[in-house]
Design a protein around this motif. Structure first.
Motif, PDB file in Angstrom:
ATOM      1  N   ASP A  84       0.838  -1.203   0.000  1.00 48.04           N
ATOM      2  CA  ASP A  84       0.000   0.000   0.000  1.00 48.04           C
ATOM      3  C   ASP A  84       0.874   1.254   0.000  1.00 48.04           C
ATOM      4  OD1 ASP A  84      -2.268   1.519  -0.007  1.00 48.04           O
ATOM      5  OD2 ASP A  84      -2.968   0.899   1.977  1.00 48.04           O
ATOM      6  N   TYR A 151       1.657   3.368   3.421  1.00 49.19           N
ATOM      7  CA  TYR A 151       0.637   3.585   4.429  1.00 49.19           C
ATOM      8  C   TYR A 151       0.780   2.593   5.583  1.00 49.19           C
ATOM      9  CZ  TYR A 151      -2.083   6.629   1.364  1.00 49.19           C
ATOM     10  OH  TYR A 151      -2.500   7.660   0.564  1.00 49.19           O
ATOM     11  N   ARG A 156      -4.671   4.770   6.312  1.00 48.96           N
ATOM     12  CA  ARG A 156      -5.105   4.553   4.933  1.00 48.96           C
ATOM     13  C   ARG A 156      -6.089   5.581   4.408  1.00 48.96           C
ATOM     14  NH1 ARG A 156      -4.958  -1.997   4.863  1.00 48.96           N
ATOM     15  NH2 ARG A 156      -2.751  -2.075   4.357  1.00 48.96           N
TER      16      ARG A 156
END
Length: 164
Positions: A84, A151, A156
């Protein structure tokens, strides 16, 4: 089911580990793609003209370094697209060590070499990854270290304000 490359990634900063290594699939480099990319983005004579390129220091057409990095990007997304990432913030020690030529087969390796939680923003951390683009002879064609924000599980929020 859609393209997995378009799915939101699920691995947060806390899921990464120093020493984690990955290897991509092999990719065969075709003359047509080398010529097409160079004509569009790096039209130097030894990238775009097979006849003239025989007179170059390379002795033939070679892929533009920018093209090799574009191929790296595709292969990296296939092996690390589950991370991410917020964004990349830099490359260090970028070296173009061996030309990539039409007919070569390349793959990418990655190794996480450092993980640094942010002191100023708990929504992200920094992952330092060593990359190589390797040809069929086992030679490093390109090497570099990539610095990326990732992240955290609690961070997030993908709004523009979250990366400032």
């Amino acid at each position: 089911m859609g393209d997995p490359a378009l799915a939101l990634p699920h691995r947060a900063f806390e899921d990464l580990a120093v020493g984690e290594k990955r290897r991509s699939r092999d990719k065969h480099v075709e003359l047509g793609e080398v010529l097409d990319f160079a004509r569009a983005y790096d039209p130097q004579w030894f990238h775009v003209d097979p006849e003239l390129a025989r007179q170059s220091a390379f002795g033939g057409v070679v892929a533009s370094g920018i093209h090799v990095m574009a191929m790296w990007r595709i292969l990296d997304h296939e092996i690390n697209g589950d991370i991410d990432f917020v964004c990349g913030i830099g490359w260090d020690e970028l070296r173009l060590k061996h030309a990539v030529r039409p007919g070569d087969t390349i793959h990418v390796t990655s190794e996480i070499i450092d993980l640094r939680p942010s002191n100023s923003n708990t929504a992200r951390g920094t992952a330092i990854t060593r990359y190589a683009v390797i040809n069929q002879r086992g030679e490093d064609a390109v090497t570099f270290t990539s610095i990326n924000l990732v992240y955290t599980r609690g961070g997030r929020d993908r709004s523009a304000d979250s990366i400032r």
